[in-house]
Design an enzyme around this catalytic site. Sequence first.
Site, PDB file in Angstrom:
ATOM      1  N   ALA A 293       8.250   6.055 -13.541  1.00 28.04           N
ATOM      2  CA  ALA A 293       7.822   4.601 -14.063  1.00 28.04           C
ATOM      3  C   ALA A 293       7.895   4.800 -15.760  1.00 28.04           C
ATOM      4  CB  ALA A 293       6.300   4.027 -13.582  1.00 28.04           C
TER       5      ALA A 293
ATOM      6  N   ARG B 263      29.377  22.269 -17.627  1.00 27.32           N
ATOM      7  CA  ARG B 263      28.564  23.697 -17.840  1.00 27.32           C
ATOM      8  C   ARG B 263      28.542  24.309 -16.422  1.00 27.32           C
ATOM      9  NH1 ARG B 263      25.711  20.382 -20.872  1.00 27.32           N
ATOM     10  NH2 ARG B 263      23.850  20.696 -19.672  1.00 27.32           N
TER      11      ARG B 263
ATOM     12  N   THR C  90      21.403   0.297 -13.811  1.00 26.17           N
ATOM     13  CA  THR C  90      22.306  -0.892 -14.353  1.00 26.17           C
ATOM     14  C   THR C  90      23.777  -0.836 -14.079  1.00 26.17           C
ATOM     15  OG1 THR C  90      20.377  -1.237 -15.895  1.00 26.17           O
ATOM     16  CG2 THR C  90      22.447  -2.774 -16.012  1.00 26.17           C
TER      17      THR C  90
ATOM     18  N   THR D 222      21.076   4.924 -20.515  1.00 26.61           N
ATOM     19  CA  THR D 222      20.853   6.326 -20.267  1.00 26.61           C
ATOM     20  C   THR D 222      21.134   7.297 -21.413  1.00 26.61           C
ATOM     21  OG1 THR D 222      21.524   6.011 -18.184  1.00 26.61           O
ATOM     22  CG2 THR D 222      21.758   8.355 -18.773  1.00 26.61           C
TER      23      THR D 222
ATOM     24  N   ALA E  72      21.034  11.421  -8.992  1.00 21.16           N
ATOM     25  CA  ALA E  72      19.749  12.228  -8.544  1.00 21.16           C
ATOM     26  C   ALA E  72      18.670  11.480  -7.968  1.00 21.16           C
ATOM     27  CB  ALA E  72      19.459  13.338  -9.501  1.00 21.16           C
TER      28      ALA E  72
ATOM     29  N   CYS F 242      59.062  13.029  -6.932  1.00 21.23           N
ATOM     30  CA  CYS F 242      59.340  11.672  -7.764  1.00 21.23           C
ATOM     31  C   CYS F 242      60.624  11.363  -8.357  1.00 21.23           C
ATOM     32  CB  CYS F 242      58.439  12.003  -9.035  1.00 21.23           C
ATOM     33  SG  CYS F 242      59.182  13.227 -10.167  1.00 21.23           S
TER      34      CYS F 242
ATOM     35  N   ALA G 145      14.379   7.466 -11.559  1.00 16.53           N
ATOM     36  CA  ALA G 145      13.507   7.797 -12.738  1.00 16.53           C
ATOM     37  C   ALA G 145      12.102   7.634 -12.443  1.00 16.53           C
ATOM     38  CB  ALA G 145      13.906   7.027 -13.762  1.00 16.53           C
TER      39      ALA G 145
ATOM     40  N   CYS H  96      62.105  14.779  -9.956  1.00 17.30           N
ATOM     41  CA  CYS H  96      62.316  15.952  -8.810  1.00 17.30           C
ATOM     42  C   CYS H  96      63.552  15.705  -7.801  1.00 17.30           C
ATOM     43  CB  CYS H  96      61.107  16.089  -8.085  1.00 17.30           C
ATOM     44  SG  CYS H  96      59.754  16.793  -8.879  1.00 17.30           S
TER      45      CYS H  96
ATOM     46  N   GLU I 276      58.277  20.913  -6.951  1.00 17.24           N
ATOM     47  CA  GLU I 276      59.670  20.895  -6.434  1.00 17.24           C
ATOM     48  C   GLU I 276      60.342  22.059  -7.192  1.00 17.24           C
ATOM     49  OE1 GLU I 276      58.106  18.341  -6.828  1.00 17.24           O
ATOM     50  OE2 GLU I 276      58.433  16.943  -5.376  1.00 17.24           O
TER      51      GLU I 276
HETATM   52  N1  LIG Z   1      18.411  10.139 -11.749  1.00 12.58           N
HETATM   53  C1  LIG Z   1      19.404   9.967 -12.416  1.00 12.58           C
HETATM   54  O1  LIG Z   1      20.610  10.484 -11.812  1.00 12.58           O
HETATM   55  C2  LIG Z   1      19.604   9.111 -13.336  1.00 12.58           C
HETATM   56  C3  LIG Z   1      20.810   9.245 -14.221  1.00 12.58           C
HETATM   57  C4  LIG Z   1      20.961   8.370 -15.432  1.00 12.58           C
HETATM   58  C5  LIG Z   1      20.022   7.618 -15.883  1.00 12.58           C
HETATM   59  N2  LIG Z   1      18.833   7.876 -15.020  1.00 12.58           N
HETATM   60  C6  LIG Z   1      17.513   6.798 -15.756  1.00 12.58           C
HETATM   61  O2  LIG Z   1      17.884   5.738 -15.678  1.00 12.58           O
HETATM   62  C7  LIG Z   1      17.151   4.759 -16.872  1.00 12.58           C
HETATM   63  C8  LIG Z   1      18.131   4.038 -17.353  1.00 12.58           C
HETATM   64  O3  LIG Z   1      18.522   3.019 -16.712  1.00 12.58           O
HETATM   65  P1  LIG Z   1      19.438   1.999 -17.396  1.00 12.58           P
HETATM   66  O4  LIG Z   1      19.860   1.132 -16.128  1.00 12.58           O
HETATM   67  O5  LIG Z   1      18.620   1.122 -18.557  1.00 12.58           O
HETATM   68  O6  LIG Z   1      20.751   2.610 -17.967  1.00 12.58           O
HETATM   69  P2  LIG Z   1      22.200   2.441 -18.087  1.00 12.58           P
HETATM   70  O7  LIG Z   1      22.773   1.742 -16.789  1.00 12.58           O
HETATM   71  O8  LIG Z   1      22.876   3.864 -18.421  1.00 12.58           O
HETATM   72  O9  LIG Z   1      22.401   1.453 -19.252  1.00 12.58           O
HETATM   73  C9  LIG Z   1      22.158   0.167 -18.936  1.00 12.58           C
HETATM   74  C10 LIG Z   1      22.777  -0.856 -20.291  1.00 12.58           C
HETATM   75  O10 LIG Z   1      24.320  -0.635 -20.109  1.00 12.58           O
HETATM   76  C11 LIG Z   1      24.569  -1.740 -20.761  1.00 12.58           C
HETATM   77  N3  LIG Z   1      25.418  -2.155 -19.612  1.00 12.58           N
HETATM   78  C12 LIG Z   1      26.666  -1.990 -19.206  1.00 12.58           C
HETATM   79  N4  LIG Z   1      27.287  -2.369 -18.396  1.00 12.58           N
HETATM   80  C13 LIG Z   1      26.338  -3.500 -18.035  1.00 12.58           C
HETATM   81  C14 LIG Z   1      26.372  -4.358 -16.787  1.00 12.58           C
HETATM   82  N5  LIG Z   1      27.283  -4.628 -16.197  1.00 12.58           N
HETATM   83  N6  LIG Z   1      25.138  -5.282 -16.773  1.00 12.58           N
HETATM   84  C15 LIG Z   1      24.204  -5.085 -17.774  1.00 12.58           C
HETATM   85  N7  LIG Z   1      24.208  -4.321 -18.719  1.00 12.58           N
HETATM   86  C16 LIG Z   1      25.191  -3.319 -18.792  1.00 12.58           C
HETATM   87  C17 LIG Z   1      23.570  -2.432 -21.432  1.00 12.58           C
HETATM   88  O11 LIG Z   1      23.056  -2.420 -22.570  1.00 12.58           O
HETATM   89  P3  LIG Z   1      24.092  -2.911 -23.960  1.00 12.58           P
HETATM   90  O12 LIG Z   1      23.046  -3.970 -24.465  1.00 12.58           O
HETATM   91  O13 LIG Z   1      24.192  -1.960 -24.556  1.00 12.58           O
HETATM   92  O14 LIG Z   1      25.368  -3.648 -23.469  1.00 12.58           O
HETATM   93  C18 LIG Z   1      22.259  -1.896 -20.434  1.00 12.58           C
HETATM   94  O15 LIG Z   1      21.216  -2.215 -20.945  1.00 12.58           O
HETATM   95  C19 LIG Z   1      16.625   6.086 -17.631  1.00 12.58           C
HETATM   96  O16 LIG Z   1      15.061   6.129 -17.115  1.00 12.58           O
HETATM   97  C20 LIG Z   1      17.212   7.283 -17.218  1.00 12.58           C
HETATM   98  O17 LIG Z   1      16.367   8.483 -17.384  1.00 12.58           O
HETATM   99  C21 LIG Z   1      18.504   8.495 -13.979  1.00 12.58           C
END
Ligand SMILES: NC(=O)c1ccc[n+]([C@@H]2O[C@H](COP(=O)([O-])OP(=O)(O)OC[C@H]3O[C@@H](n4cnc5c(N)ncnc54)[C@H](OP(=O)(O)O)[C@@H]3O)[C@@H](O)[C@H]2O)c1
Length: 339
Positions: free
Chosen positions: A169, A212, A273, A201, A159, A82, A167, A91, A56
């Site tokens: 195995a 980027r 997770t 992750t 992804a 606002c 991911a 404003c 505004e």
């Molecule tokens: N394709 C894709 O887009 C993509 C993207 C990202 C990751 N990935 C893949 O995902 C895999 C990793 O998976 P992830 O599940 O281990 O990763 P994550 O979700 O990034 O991290 C899990 C960790 O976060 C913590 N955490 C945070 N909030 C939580 C909750 N509410 N409950 C439980 N734990 C919690 C825990 O560790 P603390 O002990 O530290 O609390 C847990 O072990 C890898 O293989 C990676 O390459 C793929």
Amino acid sequence: MPDDSAIQAALARAVTIAARGPEHGPNPRVGCVIIAEDGTTLGEGWHRGAGTPHAEVAAIADARSAGRDVRGATAVVTLEPCAHTGRTGPCVDALTQAGVAQVRYAVPDPGDASSGGAAVLNERGIPAVHVPDAGASALTRRWVTAMRLRRPYVIAKWASTLDGRMAAADGTSVWITGDEARDHAHHVRAGVDAIAVGTGTVRADDPRLSARPGGEESAHQPLRAVIGQSETTGAQVWRDANAIALRTRDPHEALAILHAREVRTLVVEGGPTVLSALVREGLVDEVNAYIAPALLGAGPSAIEDLGIGTMSSALRGQDVNFQPLGADILVTAHFSRGL
Ligand SMILES: NC(=O)c1ccc[n+]([C@@H]2O[C@H](COP(=O)([O-])OP(=O)(O)OC[C@H]3O[C@@H](n4cnc5c(N)ncnc54)[C@H](OP(=O)(O)O)[C@@H]3O)[C@@H](O)[C@H]2O)c1
């Protein structure tokens, strides 16, 4: 007074110029066009980011710099003006002092501090009337959600393969999708306030989490956030101070910390997770799923068990969009009450 078609034309223009403002930052993108009785534009302006004049004020300044008088004119704004002093003044005062006769706005302001501007103007004898949208709410969707829910607007991004694997195995996920899909994700990063991943992750992929687009570091770099209780010292995310450890497994607490830092839009990039925890708590507003024409047959899926046992209970998105990106496809879906 300008007729409805003149108001709608001005609003459409206000939406167009509002989009020039930055997508990221604590404030919404807002545009304002001030028109005369016959619909002629006297001045226009948009908000260029926190600390700069609101739309505004910019529109009034634009009219003045062209030597046009806005007294008795109509200000058409994408968002309710606002009524508070934040980094800049209210404003409603700028419009009152400029002698604007009436205001038309598309989106009511849900902000705790900033709302109520229309009521103030009406009390001052300057009718401030809500008008149909013309695209303004799409522009402010994330900000309005963040203000209303007092937490960031959350985009869950992942992804996956055609069979939904995030991911392999062995834990590798680099790269599921091709260059175009990954570049798109970098453009999304450049428009948000923060990117979050879980500690898992960080340990598995050691991502940089920088924006980027086109292969170049963008001028705006979102805050990098790591959710989880364990240490990830030495990882690339900690390379400079633009990063925060959210030492909690409670997604509400993580979002509250980010909200306090004025993070309005957050992209959560995994892993399963953290993404699943957010979905379970109803904290996801939008999904960006990049799907590659690949099959893995094993490996974690993007979203883990949600406790949904039957088809009729599936969570379904709205405003679904599909965008081909090279050999991959991006599916976006909104979840108005949070997933
Ligand atoms: N394709 C894709 O887009 C993509 C993207 C990202 C990751 N990935 C893949 O995902 C895999 C990793 O998976 P992830 O599940 O281990 O990763 P994550 O979700 O990034 O991290 C899990 C960790 O976060 C913590 N955490 C945070 N909030 C939580 C909750 N509410 N409950 C439980 N734990 C919690 C825990 O560790 P603390 O002990 O530290 O609390 C847990 O072990 C890898 O293989 C990676 O390459 C793929």
